[in-house]
Design an enzyme around this catalytic site. Structure first.
Site, PDB file in Angstrom:
ATOM      1  N   ARG A  24     -11.123  10.191   1.748  1.00 16.13           N
ATOM      2  CA  ARG A  24     -11.093  10.928   3.016  1.00 16.13           C
ATOM      3  C   ARG A  24     -12.324  11.815   3.153  1.00 16.13           C
ATOM      4  NH1 ARG A  24      -4.504  11.549   2.863  1.00 16.13           N
ATOM      5  NH2 ARG A  24      -4.217   9.326   3.172  1.00 16.13           N
ATOM      6  N   SER A  77     -10.556   5.456  -4.530  1.00 16.36           N
ATOM      7  CA  SER A  77     -11.488   6.571  -4.695  1.00 16.36           C
ATOM      8  C   SER A  77     -11.033   7.578  -5.754  1.00 16.36           C
ATOM      9  CB  SER A  77     -11.687   7.267  -3.354  1.00 16.36           C
ATOM     10  OG  SER A  77     -10.438   7.717  -2.835  1.00 16.36           O
ATOM     11  N   LYS A 137       0.851  -1.195   0.000  1.00 11.20           N
ATOM     12  CA  LYS A 137       0.000   0.000   0.000  1.00 11.20           C
ATOM     13  C   LYS A 137       0.881   1.237   0.000  1.00 11.20           C
ATOM     14  CE  LYS A 137      -3.509   2.469   2.559  1.00 11.20           C
ATOM     15  NZ  LYS A 137      -4.599   2.370   3.533  1.00 11.20           N
ATOM     16  N   LYS A 140      -2.423  -1.522  -3.678  1.00 13.20           N
ATOM     17  CA  LYS A 140      -3.235  -0.315  -3.616  1.00 13.20           C
ATOM     18  C   LYS A 140      -2.369   0.921  -3.699  1.00 13.20           C
ATOM     19  CE  LYS A 140      -6.278   1.927  -0.362  1.00 13.20           C
ATOM     20  NZ  LYS A 140      -6.595   1.992   1.030  1.00 13.20           N
TER      21      LYS A 140
HETATM   22  C1  PBG Z   1      -7.187   3.752   5.494  1.00  3.79           C
HETATM   23  C2  PBG Z   1      -7.690   3.431   4.162  1.00  3.79           C
HETATM   24  C3  PBG Z   1      -7.579   4.276   3.070  1.00  3.79           C
HETATM   25  C4  PBG Z   1      -8.257   3.657   2.036  1.00  3.79           C
HETATM   26  C5  PBG Z   1      -8.747   2.438   2.488  1.00  3.79           C
HETATM   27  N1  PBG Z   1      -8.381   2.305   3.825  1.00  3.79           N
HETATM   28  C6  PBG Z   1      -6.974   5.631   2.937  1.00  3.79           C
HETATM   29  C7  PBG Z   1      -5.630   5.899   3.465  1.00  3.79           C
HETATM   30  O1  PBG Z   1      -4.847   4.990   3.723  1.00  3.79           O
HETATM   31  O2  PBG Z   1      -5.321   7.068   3.625  1.00  3.79           O
HETATM   32  C8  PBG Z   1      -8.395   4.252   0.672  1.00  3.79           C
HETATM   33  C9  PBG Z   1      -9.570   3.839  -0.109  1.00  3.79           C
HETATM   34  C10 PBG Z   1      -9.836   4.675  -1.307  1.00  3.79           C
HETATM   35  O3  PBG Z   1      -9.167   5.687  -1.577  1.00  3.79           O
HETATM   36  O4  PBG Z   1     -10.780   4.315  -2.008  1.00  3.79           O
HETATM   37  N2  PBG Z   1      -6.538   2.847   6.237  1.00  3.79           N
END
Ligand code: PBG
Length: 337
Positions: free
Chosen positions: A211, A287, A201, A261
């Site tokens: 967010r 997202s 990630k 991701k």
């Molecule tokens: C947080 C988390 C995030 C997403 C899924 N779990 C955001 C981040 O790590 O800041 C992102 C999902 C998306 O952008 O669709 N643990």
């Protein structure tokens, strides 16, 4: 490529001249069984609350989420990934609401399981929806504490599994959390619970709309005490070998499935991870990827349905066994049409 002939005895266009032959020779395809529906839930009475940056992917009430789970079952979508919008009044620095057995995630999971027992439910293990500073872990003097956070994540995972979650998906990127969660699950007799590790990630701009969706918008202040990014725990986007090391650790610690991701900008990582570990491998069309397509479509610059199928098939081509996506219901409709 000696086996490729020469023009004009070989004309690649012969294999493209009609839809039937294109279908017959297609190497990779997308099925509804490849989809994990990313879904945000909220605690209020409104069936849907729109999210400005994610048109068409509103926050759903618990009741609406249960209905959506029934639809997933009907459409052949095997699993749903649930993300909570937590009432700001319930947030604190330690993210204590994450451990509430009657909190939003647990109630949503129970309602969805009840409504659609054959749909797998995946839950995020991380504290960011629950902390007032928006970080995934505990924060002290500008540092995200690793081992102290892992201790809380274990409890969060157990609470979610007790509520009926089938897959726990640690998305926090703390070191050692997969092993700690696996040991706790074994000890609790939860031997069938799957762990899909967000193993690779990256710290990414593409999480922006998420967010908004879960209301963790104001990440830190950017000060030394409260960092405005997640770069000390999420990976640097210039790296690939590091992704393999992260995956190797998580596999050794007991991960059943691996997740990469964001998705589309990281297809090279998907391919490397799939080739190296030969485990069920997933990609998250996050997202920001969703929002980019939606924004271009809203401007009349792109055809939405074609963009959905093309991007999701690209994940399959890169080696992904499935895709976590906000487009899942539309994709399933298109596939069955
Ligand atoms: C947080 C988390 C995030 C997403 C899924 N779990 C955001 C981040 O790590 O800041 C992102 C999902 C998306 O952008 O669709 N643990």
């Amino acid at each position: 490529m000696d086996f490729v002939g020469r023009y004009p005895s070989t004309r690649p266009r012969r294999l493209r001249f009609a839809n039937w032959v294109r279908r017959l020779t297609r190497e990779h395809r997308l099925g509804s069984e490849d989809l994990i529906w990313a879904m945000v839930v909220h605690d209020g009475p409104e069936a849907e609350i729109p999210v400005a940056s994610m048109p068409g992917a509103p926050r759903l009430s618990v009741k609406a989420a249960a209905e959506a789970a029934k639809n997933a079952q009907k459409m052949g979508i095997p699993a749903i990934a649930v993300f909570p919008f937590i009432d700001p009044k319930k947030k604190d620095a330690a993210g204590r609401e994450a451990l509430n057995k009657d909190g939003l995630v647990c109630r949503a999971v129970r309602a969805m399981k009840d409504a659609a027992p054959d749909v797998g439910l995946m839950v995020d293990v991380a504290l960011d929806p629950f902390t007032d500073h928006g970080h995934d872990g505990l924060l002290r003097a500008g540092r995200i504490l690793n081992d102290e956070t892992v201790a809380v994540l274990i409890e969060q995972a157990l609470v979610q599994v007790e509520a009926g979650a089938d897959i726990v998906a640690p998305s926090d990127m703390m070191d050692g959390r997969v092993g700690a969660i696996r040991a706790a699950l074994e000890k609790a007799g939860k031997t069938d619970t799957l762990i899909m590790s967000y193993a690779a990630k990256y710290a990414s701009a593409f999480y922006g709309p998420y967010r908004d969706a879960i209301g963790s918008g104001k990440l830190g202040t950017g000060s030394v005490e409260n960092p405005g990014d997640k770069k000390t725990y999420q990976m640097d986007f210039g790296n690939t070998d590091e992704a393999l090391r992260e995956c190797a650790l998580d596999v050794a610690e007991g991960a059943d499935m691996l997740l990469v991701k964001p998705g589309l900008p990281y297809l090279d990582i998907v391919r490397r991870v799939k080739d190296a570990f030969a485990l069920p491998t997933y990609a998250f069309q996050v997202s920001g990827e969703y929002a980019m397509i939606k924004a271009a479509v809203a401007n009349g610059w792109m055809d939405e349905d074609r963009a959905i199928i093309e991007t999701l098939t690209a994940f399959r081509r890169a080696g992904a066994d499935g895709i976590v996506t906000y487009f899942a219901p539309r994709a399933a409709e298109l596939i069955s049409a």
